[in-house]
Design a protein around this motif. Structure first.
Motif, PDB file in Angstrom:
ATOM      1  N   THR A   1      45.720  40.120  51.091  1.00 52.30           N
ATOM      2  CA  THR A   1      45.556  38.814  50.459  1.00 52.30           C
ATOM      3  C   THR A   1      44.597  38.917  49.280  1.00 52.30           C
ATOM      4  O   THR A   1      43.533  39.532  49.393  1.00 52.30           O
ATOM      5  CB  THR A   1      44.987  37.800  51.474  1.00 52.30           C
ATOM      6  N   PRO A   2      44.935  38.328  48.128  1.00 56.09           N
ATOM      7  CA  PRO A   2      44.038  38.422  46.973  1.00 56.09           C
ATOM      8  C   PRO A   2      42.724  37.687  47.205  1.00 56.09           C
ATOM      9  O   PRO A   2      42.660  36.726  47.984  1.00 56.09           O
ATOM     10  CB  PRO A   2      44.846  37.774  45.849  1.00 56.09           C
ATOM     11  N   LEU A   3      41.682  38.161  46.532  1.00 61.44           N
ATOM     12  CA  LEU A   3      40.401  37.459  46.536  1.00 61.44           C
ATOM     13  C   LEU A   3      40.528  36.267  45.602  1.00 61.44           C
ATOM     14  O   LEU A   3      40.653  36.435  44.386  1.00 61.44           O
ATOM     15  CB  LEU A   3      39.283  38.395  46.088  1.00 61.44           C
ATOM     16  N   ALA A   4      40.504  35.079  46.158  1.00 62.00           N
ATOM     17  CA  ALA A   4      40.857  33.886  45.395  1.00 62.00           C
ATOM     18  C   ALA A   4      39.779  33.457  44.412  1.00 62.00           C
ATOM     19  O   ALA A   4      40.068  32.962  43.319  1.00 62.00           O
ATOM     20  CB  ALA A   4      41.181  32.740  46.348  1.00 62.00           C
ATOM     21  N   SER A   5      38.515  33.644  44.767  1.00 59.24           N
ATOM     22  CA  SER A   5      37.439  33.138  43.916  1.00 59.24           C
ATOM     23  C   SER A   5      37.260  34.002  42.669  1.00 59.24           C
ATOM     24  O   SER A   5      37.260  35.237  42.741  1.00 59.24           O
ATOM     25  CB  SER A   5      36.126  33.107  44.705  1.00 59.24           C
ATOM     26  N   ASN A   6      37.089  33.342  41.535  1.00 58.28           N
ATOM     27  CA  ASN A   6      36.832  34.070  40.282  1.00 58.28           C
ATOM     28  C   ASN A   6      35.492  34.794  40.301  1.00 58.28           C
ATOM     29  O   ASN A   6      35.265  35.704  39.510  1.00 58.28           O
ATOM     30  CB  ASN A   6      36.871  33.091  39.098  1.00 58.28           C
ATOM     31  N   TRP A   7      34.604  34.397  41.207  1.00 60.17           N
ATOM     32  CA  TRP A   7      33.277  35.018  41.275  1.00 60.17           C
ATOM     33  C   TRP A   7      33.342  36.434  41.852  1.00 60.17           C
ATOM     34  O   TRP A   7      32.334  37.138  41.861  1.00 60.17           O
ATOM     35  CB  TRP A   7      32.319  34.154  42.073  1.00 60.17           C
ATOM     36  N   PHE A   8      34.525  36.851  42.314  1.00 60.72           N
ATOM     37  CA  PHE A   8      34.731  38.238  42.716  1.00 60.72           C
ATOM     38  C   PHE A   8      35.235  39.086  41.541  1.00 60.72           C
ATOM     39  O   PHE A   8      35.776  40.164  41.732  1.00 60.72           O
ATOM     40  CB  PHE A   8      35.728  38.328  43.874  1.00 60.72           C
ATOM     41  N   GLY A   9      35.064  38.589  40.327  1.00 59.52           N
ATOM     42  CA  GLY A   9      35.608  39.252  39.148  1.00 59.52           C
ATOM     43  C   GLY A   9      35.136  40.680  38.960  1.00 59.52           C
ATOM     44  O   GLY A   9      35.863  41.506  38.402  1.00 59.52           O
ATOM     45  N   LEU A  10      33.917  41.009  39.404  1.00 59.71           N
ATOM     46  CA  LEU A  10      33.439  42.384  39.263  1.00 59.71           C
ATOM     47  C   LEU A  10      34.275  43.359  40.084  1.00 59.71           C
ATOM     48  O   LEU A  10      34.252  44.568  39.817  1.00 59.71           O
ATOM     49  CB  LEU A  10      31.966  42.495  39.668  1.00 59.71           C
ATOM     50  N   VAL A  11      35.012  42.843  41.076  1.00 62.59           N
ATOM     51  CA  VAL A  11      35.930  43.674  41.860  1.00 62.59           C
ATOM     52  C   VAL A  11      37.356  43.532  41.335  1.00 62.59           C
ATOM     53  O   VAL A  11      38.011  44.521  40.988  1.00 62.59           O
ATOM     54  CB  VAL A  11      35.870  43.311  43.356  1.00 62.59           C
ATOM     55  N   THR A  12      37.842  42.292  41.246  1.00 62.91           N
ATOM     56  CA  THR A  12      39.233  42.075  40.853  1.00 62.91           C
ATOM     57  C   THR A  12      39.493  42.456  39.396  1.00 62.91           C
ATOM     58  O   THR A  12      40.624  42.768  39.028  1.00 62.91           O
ATOM     59  CB  THR A  12      39.633  40.609  41.080  1.00 62.91           C
ATOM     60  N   GLU A  13      38.457  42.443  38.569  1.00 59.28           N
ATOM     61  CA  GLU A  13      38.540  42.917  37.181  1.00 59.28           C
ATOM     62  C   GLU A  13      37.543  44.054  36.970  1.00 59.28           C
ATOM     63  O   GLU A  13      36.900  44.170  35.927  1.00 59.28           O
ATOM     64  CB  GLU A  13      38.250  41.767  36.215  1.00 59.28           C
ATOM     65  N   GLY A  14      37.437  44.904  37.988  1.00 54.86           N
ATOM     66  CA  GLY A  14      36.436  45.977  37.963  1.00 54.86           C
ATOM     67  C   GLY A  14      36.655  47.035  36.905  1.00 54.86           C
ATOM     68  O   GLY A  14      35.789  47.893  36.699  1.00 54.86           O
ATOM     69  N   HIS A  15      37.793  46.968  36.191  1.00 54.73           N
ATOM     70  CA  HIS A  15      37.978  47.846  35.033  1.00 54.73           C
ATOM     71  C   HIS A  15      36.874  47.630  34.005  1.00 54.73           C
ATOM     72  O   HIS A  15      36.688  48.452  33.090  1.00 54.73           O
ATOM     73  CB  HIS A  15      39.345  47.603  34.385  1.00 54.73           C
ATOM     74  N   THR A  16      36.121  46.546  34.165  1.00 55.55           N
ATOM     75  CA  THR A  16      34.995  46.284  33.270  1.00 55.55           C
ATOM     76  C   THR A  16      33.971  47.421  33.305  1.00 55.55           C
ATOM     77  O   THR A  16      33.172  47.576  32.375  1.00 55.55           O
ATOM     78  CB  THR A  16      34.322  44.940  33.624  1.00 55.55           C
ATOM     79  N   GLY A  17      33.996  48.234  34.369  1.00 52.85           N
ATOM     80  CA  GLY A  17      33.120  49.406  34.409  1.00 52.85           C
ATOM     81  C   GLY A  17      33.354  50.348  33.246  1.00 52.85           C
ATOM     82  O   GLY A  17      32.426  51.040  32.802  1.00 52.85           O
ATOM     83  N   VAL A  18      34.582  50.389  32.722  1.00 59.61           N
ATOM     84  CA  VAL A  18      34.857  51.223  31.548  1.00 59.61           C
ATOM     85  C   VAL A  18      34.079  50.696  30.353  1.00 59.61           C
ATOM     86  O   VAL A  18      33.525  51.462  29.556  1.00 59.61           O
ATOM     87  CB  VAL A  18      36.373  51.255  31.246  1.00 59.61           C
ATOM     88  N   GLY A  19      34.015  49.363  30.210  1.00 64.28           N
ATOM     89  CA  GLY A  19      33.222  48.773  29.139  1.00 64.28           C
ATOM     90  C   GLY A  19      31.759  49.138  29.256  1.00 64.28           C
ATOM     91  O   GLY A  19      31.080  49.381  28.246  1.00 64.28           O
ATOM     92  N   LEU A  20      31.252  49.197  30.484  1.00 63.80           N
ATOM     93  CA  LEU A  20      29.872  49.633  30.694  1.00 63.80           C
ATOM     94  C   LEU A  20      29.698  51.088  30.265  1.00 63.80           C
ATOM     95  O   LEU A  20      28.708  51.432  29.604  1.00 63.80           O
ATOM     96  CB  LEU A  20      29.475  49.459  32.160  1.00 63.80           C
ATOM     97  N   PHE A  21      30.639  51.946  30.627  1.00 63.06           N
ATOM     98  CA  PHE A  21      30.573  53.344  30.193  1.00 63.06           C
ATOM     99  C   PHE A  21      30.500  53.447  28.669  1.00 63.06           C
ATOM    100  O   PHE A  21      29.690  54.208  28.123  1.00 63.06           O
ATOM    101  CB  PHE A  21      31.806  54.112  30.686  1.00 63.06           C
ATOM    102  N   PHE A  22      31.349  52.694  27.974  1.00 68.33           N
ATOM    103  CA  PHE A  22      31.392  52.789  26.514  1.00 68.33           C
ATOM    104  C   PHE A  22      30.109  52.253  25.871  1.00 68.33           C
ATOM    105  O   PHE A  22      29.552  52.881  24.957  1.00 68.33           O
ATOM    106  CB  PHE A  22      32.604  52.029  25.972  1.00 68.33           C
ATOM    107  N   ALA A  23      29.638  51.107  26.332  1.00 67.50           N
ATOM    108  CA  ALA A  23      28.388  50.559  25.798  1.00 67.50           C
ATOM    109  C   ALA A  23      27.229  51.503  26.090  1.00 67.50           C
ATOM    110  O   ALA A  23      26.334  51.698  25.249  1.00 67.50           O
ATOM    111  CB  ALA A  23      28.120  49.174  26.380  1.00 67.50           C
ATOM    112  N   LEU A  24      27.242  52.104  27.258  1.00 69.18           N
ATOM    113  CA  LEU A  24      26.187  53.038  27.643  1.00 69.18           C
ATOM    114  C   LEU A  24      26.190  54.273  26.751  1.00 69.18           C
ATOM    115  O   LEU A  24      25.128  54.797  26.386  1.00 69.18           O
ATOM    116  CB  LEU A  24      26.361  53.427  29.106  1.00 69.18           C
ATOM    117  N   SER A  25      27.381  54.747  26.382  1.00 66.22           N
ATOM    118  CA  SER A  25      27.456  55.890  25.467  1.00 66.22           C
ATOM    119  C   SER A  25      26.838  55.555  24.118  1.00 66.22           C
ATOM    120  O   SER A  25      26.056  56.325  23.561  1.00 66.22           O
ATOM    121  CB  SER A  25      28.919  56.321  25.278  1.00 66.22           C
TER     122      SER A  25
END
Length: 384
Positions: free
Chosen positions: A50-74
Motif C-alpha cells: 500500500t502506498p504511503l498516503a501522506s505527502n510528509w513521507f516525501g523523503l521516502v516516496t521521493e527519495g531520489h532527492t538524495g541525488v540532489g544532495l550528492f550533487f549539491a555536496l559535490s
C-alpha cells in the motif's frame, strides 16, 4: 613505468586538499540512504504494498532527492577545496577524480555490458561517458541503473576547475549569472521536449544548477562561517524543516514520473538544491558533536557511500527476486519495515567489501590538487 606502493599511513577517504570534516561523510551517508529507501519503497510497491498516503513521507516516496544532495555536496566540497587551495592543477584534479570514480564505475559498466551481451553494439562503448542519455547499457536493468548520475557528476568534474577559477576571480556574482543562464536553458528546453521531467531529472540541463548552488553555499560559509556557527542551534532545525517541506511539496505537486511534462520540474532542481545546501551549511557549521559510536557508524557509511549508491539496487533486486517480501505479520507495510534492516545490512556489507577491494586501493594513489593558500585569503576572495 614503476608504480610505487602508496603510503598506508594516510586514510584513503581523507582529502589531501582540505582539512577533513566528518560532517561531509555523514551527509554522504544520508544521501545514499535516502536513495536506498526510495528504491526499497518502489520494490515494496511493486510487490503490492500500500502506498504511503501522506505527502510528509516525501523523503521516502521521493527519495531520489538524495541525488540532489550528492550533487549539491559535490559543488560545496570542491568549492571549499578551491577556496583553500586558491589554485587547482587541472591534470592532478582530474587524475584524482578518475581514481575516485572510474574503478567502480567501469566495473558497473562492464557488468551492464555483460548482462546485455546479446543486444550489445560496438558503439555502446561510447555510453561510458553518457550513461544518463539514450539507451545506455546500464539503463537496461535495475542492477546497474543507478550509474546514470555518475556521468552527470563526471561532466561537472571536467569543467569545475574553470568554474572555480572564474569564481575566485569574480566572486559569487559569476555563479549567479550562470544560474540565470541555466533558467533560460530550462525554459527554452521545456518548449520542445515532451518528456521534460526525465530531461530535468537526468541531464545537466536539469542538474547543473545544483552543483552551482552547492558552490554558492561554500562561499557563504567562507564569508560568514563564524556567524553561522553562532546560530547553529536555530539554523539546523530550520534547514531540516525546509528539506522535509521541499520533499512534501514535490510529493504533492510533482511525483516523479518520467513521462510527464510538468512546469514544476523547471524550478524543482533549484528548490531542491537550495534546501539541501541550507542543510549542508547548517550541518557543517553545527557546533555540537554526535555521540562517538553513532558518528563512527555514519562516518563509515559516508566512506562506503559510493559503493552503497551504485550497488544498492542490485542487492534490493537480488533479494526481492529470491525471497520476495516475507509474510511475517500478514501486513505488507509492517513486513517491509521488519525486512528493511536485513536488506540495508546486506547492502552495507557488500558495499564495504566493494570499497575495500575496488575503491580503496585506487584512492591511495591520489595526490594534492594544487598549491594551498591560507584560509583567510580564501575568505577574502569569497567576499567579493
Amino acid at each position: 613505468m614503476v608504480v610505487s606502493p602508496p603510503s598506508r599511513n594516510r586514510p584513503p577517504m581523507k582529502s589531501l586538499n582540505l582539512p577533513y570534516n566528518p560532517r561531509i561523510d555523514q551527509l554522504r551517508w544520508l544521501a545514499a540512504t535516502l536513495v536506498f529507501l526510495f528504491h526499497y519503497y518502489l520494490e515494496y510497491r511493486g510487490q503490492g504494498g500500500t502506498p504511503l498516503a501522506s505527502n510528509w513521507f516525501g523523503l521516502v516516496t521521493e527519495g531520489h532527492t538524495g541525488v540532489g544532495l550528492f550533487f549539491a555536496l559535490s559543488g560545496f566540497l570542491f568549492m571549499q577545496i578551491a577556496l583553500h587551495q586558491q589554485h587547482l592543477h587541472y591534470r592532478d584534479f582530474m587524475r584524482n577524480r578518475c581514481l575516485r570514480i572510474l574503478p567502480l564505475f567501469l566495473t558497473i559498466f562492464m557488468l551492464a555490458t555483460a548482462i546485455g551481451r546479446d543486444k550489445f553494439a560496438p558503439q555502446d562503448v561510447l555510453y561510458v561517458l553518457s550513461t544518463n542519455l539514450g539507451l545506455a547499457p546500464t539503463s537496461y536493468t535495475p542492477v546497474t541503473g543507478a550509474a546514470w548520475s555518475i556521468s552527470v557528476e563526471f561532466t561537472f568534474y571536467l569543467v569545475f576547475p574553470f568554474l572555480a577559477r572564474f569564481t575566485l576571480e569574480q566572486g559569487p556574482r559569476y555563479l549567479l549569472k550562470l544560474l540565470a543562464l541555466m533558467v533560460f536553458f530550462k525554459l527554452a528546453a521545456f518548449t520542445v521536449n515532451e518528456k521534460s521531467t526525465l530531461m530535468y531529472f537526468s541531464t545537466l540541463v536539469g542538474r547543473f544548477d545544483q552543483f552551482l548552488i552547492g558552490m554558492l553555499a561554500a562561499l557563504l560559509v567562507a564569508r560568514h562561517g563564524a556567524a553561522l556557527r553562532r546560530y547553529g542551534n536555530v539554523l539546523l532545525p530550520v534547514a531540516l524543516a525546509v528539506v522535509v517541506f521541499d520533499s512534501a511539496l514535490q510529493s504533492k505537486f510533482a511525483k516523479f514520473d518520467p513521462a510527464t511534462h510538468a512546469t514544476f520540474w523547471i524550478w524543482w532542481s533549484m528548490l531542491e538544491a537550495a534546501g539541501w545546501s541550507l542543510l549542508i551549511v547548517a550541518w557543517t557549521t553545527f557546533g555540537k558533536e554526535l555521540p562517538k559510536p553513532l558518528a563512527r557508524v555514519l562516518d563509515h557509511g559516508g566512506k562506503i557511500s559510493f559503493s552503497f549508491y551504485l550497488l544498492h539496487m542490485a542487492m534490493i533486486h537480488l533479494l526481492a527476486v529470491n525471497f520476495g517480501l516475507p509474510a511475517i505479520t500478514g501486513d505488507k507495510l509492517r513486513d517491509a519495515l521488519l525486512w528493511l534492516p536485513l536488506v540495508y545490512g546486506a547492502t552495507w556489507a557488500v558495499s564495504a567489501l566493494s570499497y575495500n577491494v575496488i575503491e580503496e586501493p585506487f584512492l591511495r594513489l591520489r595526490r594534492s590538487y594544487g598549491d594551498a593558500k591560507p584560509v583567510q585569503a580564501a575568505a577574502r576572495m569569497a567576499a567579493r
